[in-house]
Design a protein around this motif. Structure first.
Motif, PDB file in Angstrom:
ATOM      1  N   ILE A   1      -3.196 -38.935  18.350  1.00 30.15           N
ATOM      2  CA  ILE A   1      -3.065 -38.408  19.698  1.00 30.15           C
ATOM      3  C   ILE A   1      -3.184 -37.013  20.020  1.00 30.15           C
ATOM      4  CG2 ILE A   1      -1.280 -37.884  21.546  1.00 30.15           C
ATOM      5  CD1 ILE A   1      -2.413 -40.633  21.637  1.00 30.15           C
ATOM      6  N   LEU A   2      -2.996 -36.131  18.676  1.00 26.18           N
ATOM      7  CA  LEU A   2      -2.805 -34.688  18.714  1.00 26.18           C
ATOM      8  C   LEU A   2      -4.227 -34.274  18.248  1.00 26.18           C
ATOM      9  CD1 LEU A   2       0.681 -33.687  17.588  1.00 26.18           C
ATOM     10  CD2 LEU A   2      -0.393 -33.159  19.840  1.00 26.18           C
ATOM     11  N   SER A   3      -5.163 -35.036  17.929  1.00 28.15           N
ATOM     12  CA  SER A   3      -6.559 -34.558  17.232  1.00 28.15           C
ATOM     13  C   SER A   3      -7.314 -33.835  18.158  1.00 28.15           C
ATOM     14  CB  SER A   3      -7.118 -35.982  16.633  1.00 28.15           C
ATOM     15  OG  SER A   3      -7.394 -36.452  17.829  1.00 28.15           O
ATOM     16  N   GLY A   4      -7.299 -34.083  19.441  1.00 26.30           N
ATOM     17  CA  GLY A   4      -8.071 -32.982  20.154  1.00 26.30           C
ATOM     18  C   GLY A   4      -7.452 -32.064  20.769  1.00 26.30           C
ATOM     19  N   ALA A   5      -6.246 -31.559  20.528  1.00 29.20           N
ATOM     20  CA  ALA A   5      -5.444 -30.475  21.076  1.00 29.20           C
ATOM     21  C   ALA A   5      -5.487 -29.089  20.241  1.00 29.20           C
ATOM     22  CB  ALA A   5      -3.962 -30.857  21.079  1.00 29.20           C
ATOM     23  N   LYS A   6      -6.407 -29.217  19.432  1.00 34.66           N
ATOM     24  CA  LYS A   6      -6.655 -27.755  18.654  1.00 34.66           C
ATOM     25  C   LYS A   6      -5.166 -27.370  18.149  1.00 34.66           C
ATOM     26  CE  LYS A   6     -11.136 -26.962  20.566  1.00 34.66           C
ATOM     27  NZ  LYS A   6     -11.970 -26.001  21.472  1.00 34.66           N
TER      28      LYS A   6
ATOM     29  N   PRO B   1      -3.109 -25.581  11.855  1.00 33.68           N
ATOM     30  CA  PRO B   1      -2.357 -26.419  10.922  1.00 33.68           C
ATOM     31  C   PRO B   1      -0.914 -26.072  10.732  1.00 33.68           C
ATOM     32  CG  PRO B   1      -4.512 -25.418  10.190  1.00 33.68           C
ATOM     33  CD  PRO B   1      -4.214 -24.780  11.676  1.00 33.68           C
ATOM     34  N   ASP B   2      -0.443 -24.877  10.552  1.00 40.86           N
ATOM     35  CA  ASP B   2       0.786 -24.774  10.489  1.00 40.86           C
ATOM     36  C   ASP B   2       1.947 -25.466  11.382  1.00 40.86           C
ATOM     37  OD1 ASP B   2       0.164 -22.924  12.434  1.00 40.86           O
ATOM     38  OD2 ASP B   2       1.709 -21.404  11.721  1.00 40.86           O
ATOM     39  N   ALA B   3       1.330 -25.466  12.709  1.00 47.02           N
ATOM     40  CA  ALA B   3       2.189 -26.203  13.727  1.00 47.02           C
ATOM     41  C   ALA B   3       1.914 -27.484  13.583  1.00 47.02           C
ATOM     42  CB  ALA B   3       1.786 -25.682  15.121  1.00 47.02           C
ATOM     43  N   MET B   4       0.927 -28.141  13.079  1.00 46.21           N
ATOM     44  CA  MET B   4       0.872 -29.522  12.911  1.00 46.21           C
ATOM     45  C   MET B   4       1.324 -30.017  11.823  1.00 46.21           C
ATOM     46  SD  MET B   4      -0.688 -32.026  14.307  1.00 46.21           S
ATOM     47  CE  MET B   4      -1.007 -33.909  14.010  1.00 46.21           C
ATOM     48  N   ALA B   5       1.821 -29.103  10.799  1.00 42.88           N
ATOM     49  CA  ALA B   5       2.670 -29.642   9.813  1.00 42.88           C
ATOM     50  C   ALA B   5       4.081 -29.687  10.066  1.00 42.88           C
ATOM     51  CB  ALA B   5       2.452 -28.493   8.575  1.00 42.88           C
ATOM     52  N   GLU B   6       4.515 -28.747  10.971  1.00 39.73           N
ATOM     53  CA  GLU B   6       5.779 -28.730  11.287  1.00 39.73           C
ATOM     54  C   GLU B   6       6.089 -30.126  12.166  1.00 39.73           C
ATOM     55  OE1 GLU B   6       6.709 -25.161  13.557  1.00 39.73           O
ATOM     56  OE2 GLU B   6       6.323 -23.783  11.927  1.00 39.73           O
ATOM     57  N   ILE B   7       5.284 -30.291  13.015  1.00 40.09           N
ATOM     58  CA  ILE B   7       5.393 -31.687  13.885  1.00 40.09           C
ATOM     59  C   ILE B   7       5.268 -32.828  13.065  1.00 40.09           C
ATOM     60  CG2 ILE B   7       4.233 -33.234  15.393  1.00 40.09           C
ATOM     61  CD1 ILE B   7       2.835 -30.561  16.926  1.00 40.09           C
ATOM     62  N   MET B   8       4.445 -32.778  11.974  1.00 39.87           N
ATOM     63  CA  MET B   8       4.498 -34.125  10.991  1.00 39.87           C
ATOM     64  C   MET B   8       6.023 -34.265  10.359  1.00 39.87           C
ATOM     65  SD  MET B   8       2.013 -35.730  12.407  1.00 39.87           S
ATOM     66  CE  MET B   8       2.402 -37.011  11.154  1.00 39.87           C
ATOM     67  N   ASP B   9       6.377 -33.072   9.835  1.00 38.16           N
ATOM     68  CA  ASP B   9       7.728 -32.929   9.114  1.00 38.16           C
ATOM     69  C   ASP B   9       8.687 -33.655  10.009  1.00 38.16           C
ATOM     70  OD1 ASP B   9       6.912 -31.942   6.769  1.00 38.16           O
ATOM     71  OD2 ASP B   9       7.191 -29.880   7.317  1.00 38.16           O
ATOM     72  N   ILE B  10       8.732 -33.489  11.426  1.00 39.38           N
ATOM     73  CA  ILE B  10       9.516 -34.132  12.099  1.00 39.38           C
ATOM     74  C   ILE B  10       9.680 -35.600  12.031  1.00 39.38           C
ATOM     75  CG2 ILE B  10      10.357 -34.612  14.385  1.00 39.38           C
ATOM     76  CD1 ILE B  10       9.554 -31.666  15.044  1.00 39.38           C
ATOM     77  N   VAL B  11       8.529 -36.181  11.785  1.00 35.97           N
ATOM     78  CA  VAL B  11       8.426 -37.661  12.007  1.00 35.97           C
ATOM     79  C   VAL B  11       7.955 -38.316  10.866  1.00 35.97           C
ATOM     80  CG1 VAL B  11       7.371 -37.546  14.285  1.00 35.97           C
ATOM     81  CG2 VAL B  11       5.933 -37.545  12.347  1.00 35.97           C
ATOM     82  N   ARG B  12       8.279 -37.481   9.658  1.00 36.15           N
ATOM     83  CA  ARG B  12       7.686 -37.889   8.196  1.00 36.15           C
ATOM     84  C   ARG B  12       8.594 -39.118   7.700  1.00 36.15           C
ATOM     85  NH1 ARG B  12       5.790 -34.318   3.022  1.00 36.15           N
ATOM     86  NH2 ARG B  12       5.395 -36.150   1.828  1.00 36.15           N
ATOM     87  N   LYS B  13      10.050 -38.982   7.960  1.00 38.52           N
ATOM     88  CA  LYS B  13      11.074 -40.007   7.690  1.00 38.52           C
ATOM     89  C   LYS B  13      11.147 -41.026   8.628  1.00 38.52           C
ATOM     90  CE  LYS B  13      13.397 -36.723   4.517  1.00 38.52           C
ATOM     91  NZ  LYS B  13      14.547 -36.323   4.060  1.00 38.52           N
TER      92      LYS B  13
ATOM     93  N   ASP C   1       9.439 -30.668  22.097  1.00 39.19           N
ATOM     94  CA  ASP C   1       9.868 -29.308  22.081  1.00 39.19           C
ATOM     95  C   ASP C   1       8.937 -28.616  20.942  1.00 39.19           C
ATOM     96  OD1 ASP C   1      11.868 -29.741  23.758  1.00 39.19           O
ATOM     97  OD2 ASP C   1      13.459 -30.317  22.371  1.00 39.19           O
ATOM     98  N   ALA C   2       8.686 -29.340  19.953  1.00 35.48           N
ATOM     99  CA  ALA C   2       7.790 -29.011  18.865  1.00 35.48           C
ATOM    100  C   ALA C   2       6.516 -28.509  19.245  1.00 35.48           C
ATOM    101  CB  ALA C   2       7.776 -29.762  17.754  1.00 35.48           C
ATOM    102  N   ALA C   3       5.774 -29.188  20.181  1.00 36.15           N
ATOM    103  CA  ALA C   3       4.482 -29.205  20.613  1.00 36.15           C
ATOM    104  C   ALA C   3       4.197 -27.516  21.106  1.00 36.15           C
ATOM    105  CB  ALA C   3       4.193 -29.835  21.856  1.00 36.15           C
ATOM    106  N   PRO C   4       3.266 -26.996  20.577  1.00 37.87           N
ATOM    107  CA  PRO C   4       3.177 -25.259  20.681  1.00 37.87           C
ATOM    108  C   PRO C   4       2.575 -25.206  21.768  1.00 37.87           C
ATOM    109  CG  PRO C   4       1.379 -26.271  19.038  1.00 37.87           C
ATOM    110  CD  PRO C   4       2.385 -27.500  19.228  1.00 37.87           C
ATOM    111  N   THR C   5       1.528 -25.912  22.754  1.00 36.26           N
ATOM    112  CA  THR C   5       0.969 -25.556  23.789  1.00 36.26           C
ATOM    113  C   THR C   5       1.265 -26.644  24.772  1.00 36.26           C
ATOM    114  OG1 THR C   5      -0.985 -26.695  23.127  1.00 36.26           O
ATOM    115  CG2 THR C   5      -0.668 -24.466  22.582  1.00 36.26           C
TER     116      THR C   5
END
Length: 644
Positions: free
Chosen positions: A465-470, A473-485, A499-503
């Protein structure tokens, strides 16, 4: 004879019966044939041979056809008349028939197995089953056509020739991400064969028509596939058939005959000269075609090579417009008049039903059997058994002999090579390096960019879903840490993602997950293929999602094609990059359980390392195998290869 609604007298041409080749044999006399005719020769077997276009090509390249196998009785009659050895009518979809063929060929040392097995595309859903069928040589009772490529592969495994040549239409690969081709390559590589898949324009090798074919080559003596340079000029339709006698064409009357006098013109093309070799002097055979309806006769008059069927209304006068029997809206290209100084349209088996795609450039008729054979590069001495329609069908289904010759030449023996121990193919080494790198990256911070051994649909969906939002990388890593578990999307987790979405664009994309918030059953692994529709994913998003949950597919993006082109050493902007680019990707991705992992790895390399400008070659796992490595300095190359 009554014309009826056909507009011409209904007739069936005579049925041509051909004598056996003087050096043909039977299964019972095969051993004797091997000790006499076949002694000291490089022997080939042609599976799914049809009339023998591929057999003719490999013979031109220096092999002798020891056996041909097909189910078509009429095509086999043609093959038995034109080639030595065995002509066997067998259904290779039946394992018992494969057992019988193996026993018959047992005494022979077969150097080449050739063939064009039907390769129907498979849905991804059935691919695990297909892989099982390949391993066990089983049968799919739902559609036996789908397994004939597996039967071909099975016979290669049983015969273990030095080299293999398989030909088919490009659509066989493009429609299912080259799954069948990748599977065949994997199986052959496990046996010690090096392989090459190539899309070939037949006109590059003297065939006077537009015809692109998919060629798979394999060999276990050397890892080298060098094709000869393409012909310096195209063979035109005039080159191909311009020397053939003009036929008298009167509407509704017979056109041509089985045997017509031939007078060699003073000026004859090199191609026509080649086609006349071995032909009966002063005779042309099978220069005949269908009668021409009176209305078609008029239509052929007003057409030129640029006229589309949909434009005929403009060229026909008032009452004549009724001659246009087919809807011009539905059949925009129903008729095609060929041009003398261009390539012919591709000759296909459809020519057996009507010749409207193959209207002669000057004479008001469709191509004859002999003209169609010439366009397919069958020499004039080659005869086709059966009726006129049988001949057209056999010609349309055939591999052009000149194309077969060009492919077979690549597989000629190399002095000093050894075919006994097999090879460790280069591309297998490349894929192993790619797999090792991907596994290391998956164990680190790139875990969400690569399919895991146990897929988590939620993780894949968020990435897609986020693949086209540019997202950085650091923000994407933070988002994925939220859902990792997490494996399901609760309200609380959803709010954290928002809330974590940067834009603003990223938040808008996260909002698209709303339909599956607090719906744990929707995220179950057995429901994973339904998620793209429930989230209204776009095609590119859906493809990425499926890749990340372990589906075997190819992502044909610009970055991926760039990686494949560079490693293969081809121009990144070469023509037909989507079809040829897929072939380049095939070599990197391969088949098997790790194919999705490698595909995702290529995506990462294309995005992060193998950039359009200023590529980071020092970090690329493929640099040691890259055809562009020569552009690197010695120090950088050492660093890239050793990591020191």
């Amino acid at each position: 004879m009554s014309k009826g609604h056909y507009g011409v007298p209904l007739e069936r041409s005579d049925c041509l019966e051909l004598p056996l080749h003087p050096h043909s044999c039977t299964p019972e006399s095969f051993q004797d044939w091997l000790e006499n005719i076949g002694k000291g020769r490089r022997l080939a077997v042609d599976l799914f041979s049809g009339a023998g276009g591929l057999s003719a090509g490999v013979e031109r390249a220096g092999w002798t056809t020891a056996a041909a196998v097909d189910t078509d009785e009429r095509a086999l009659e043609t093959h038995r008349a034109n080639f030595p050895g065995l002509g066997l009518q067998m259904d290779l979809g039946d394992p018992k028939e494969r057992d019988r063929l193996e026993a018959i060929l047992g005494p022979a040392e077969i150097d080449l197995v050739a063939g064009g097995p039907p390769c129907q595309p498979f849905s991804r859903a059935g691919r695990n089953k297909i892989r099982h069928l390949v391993k066990k040589h089983g049968r799919d009772p739902e559609d036996r056509r789908k397994e004939l490529w597996s039967a071909y592969l099975d016979m290669v495994k049983r015969i273990r020739p030095r080299v293999v040549l398989m030909e088919n239409v490009p659509d066989m690969g493009l429609h299912d991400d080259f799954f069948v081709i990748r599977t065949i390559e994997e199986e052959l590589e496990e046996l010690g064969y090096a392989t090459q898949v190539r899309l070939v324009d037949a006109w590059n090798y003297g065939v006077p028509q537009h015809r692109k074919r998919l060629i798979l080559l394999a060999r276990r003596d050397v890892d080298d596939f060098t094709w000869r340079e393409p012909a310096p000029r195209r063979t035109t339709l005039r080159d191909a058939i311009g020397d053939l006698p003009e036929l008298k064409v009167v509407a509704t009357e017979r056109v041509g005959e089985r045997k017509i006098d031939y007078r060699k013109p003073r000026k004859i093309s090199d191609f026509a000269e080649e086609m006349r070799k071995g032909a009966t002097r002063g005779v042309i055979w099978d220069h005949m075609t269908r009668r021409v309806r009176a209305d078609d006769h008029r239509i052929f008059q007003v057409m030129d090579s640029t006229t589309k069927y949909s434009q005929l209304q403009e060229k026909l006068d008032g009452e004549e417009r009724k001659y246009q029997r087919y809807s011009p809206d539905k059949y925009t290209d129903k008729y095609k008049k060929l041009a003398w100084d261009e390539l012919s349209r591709t000759i296909t088996a459809h020519i057996a039903k009507d010749g409207y795609w193959y209207i002669h450039p000057e004479q008001l008729r469709t191509l004859t059997v002999r003209e169609a054979a010439r366009v397919q590069t069958f020499p004039d001495r080659f005869r086709f058994a059966g009726t006129r329609s049988d001949a057209f069908r056999q010609i349309g289904n055939a591999v052009p002999p000149l194309l077969g010759e060009a492919a077979a030449e690549v597989l000629k023996p190399v002095d000093g090579s050894d075919a006994t121990s097999g090879l460790q193919p280069r591309w297998r080494e490349v894929r192993n390096a790619l797999t090792d790198w991907a596994e290391r990256r998956r164990a680190g911070s790139d875990w969400y960019q690569l399919p895991s051994e146990e897929p988590v649909p939620l993780h894949a969906a968020v990435v897609a879903i986020l693949s086209g939002a540019k997202v950085r990388p650091d923000a994407m890593a933070e988002i994925m840490d939220i859902v990792r578990k997490s494996r399901t999307l609760t309200s609380t987790l959803f709010k954290k993602l928002v809330d974590a979405a940067p834009t603003k664009p990223a938040r808008a994309r996260v909002d698209r997950l709303t339909p599956l918030v607090d719906k744990p059953n929707a995220w179950r692994v057995d429901q994973r293929l339904k998620i793209p529709a429930k989230l209204s994913m776009k095609p590119a998003e859906e493809a990425l999602y499926k890749l990340l949950i372990g589906e075997d597919l190819m992502l044909v993006g610009t970055g991926n094609l760039r990686v494949a082109a560079r490693v293969n050493g081809v121009d990144e902007d070469h023509a037909n990059r989507l079809s040829d680019g897929r072939v380049n990707l095939v070599k990197l991705v391969g088949a098997g359980n790790d194919a999705p992992l490698r595909m995702a790895a290529v995506r990462l390399i294309g995005a992060d390392l193998c950039r359009d400008t200023q590529p980071v070659c020092s970090d690329c796992p493929l640099v040691a195998h890259c055809a562009r490595r020569g552009e690197l300095s010695d120090d950088l190359l050492t660093l890239a290869v050793t990591g020191e």
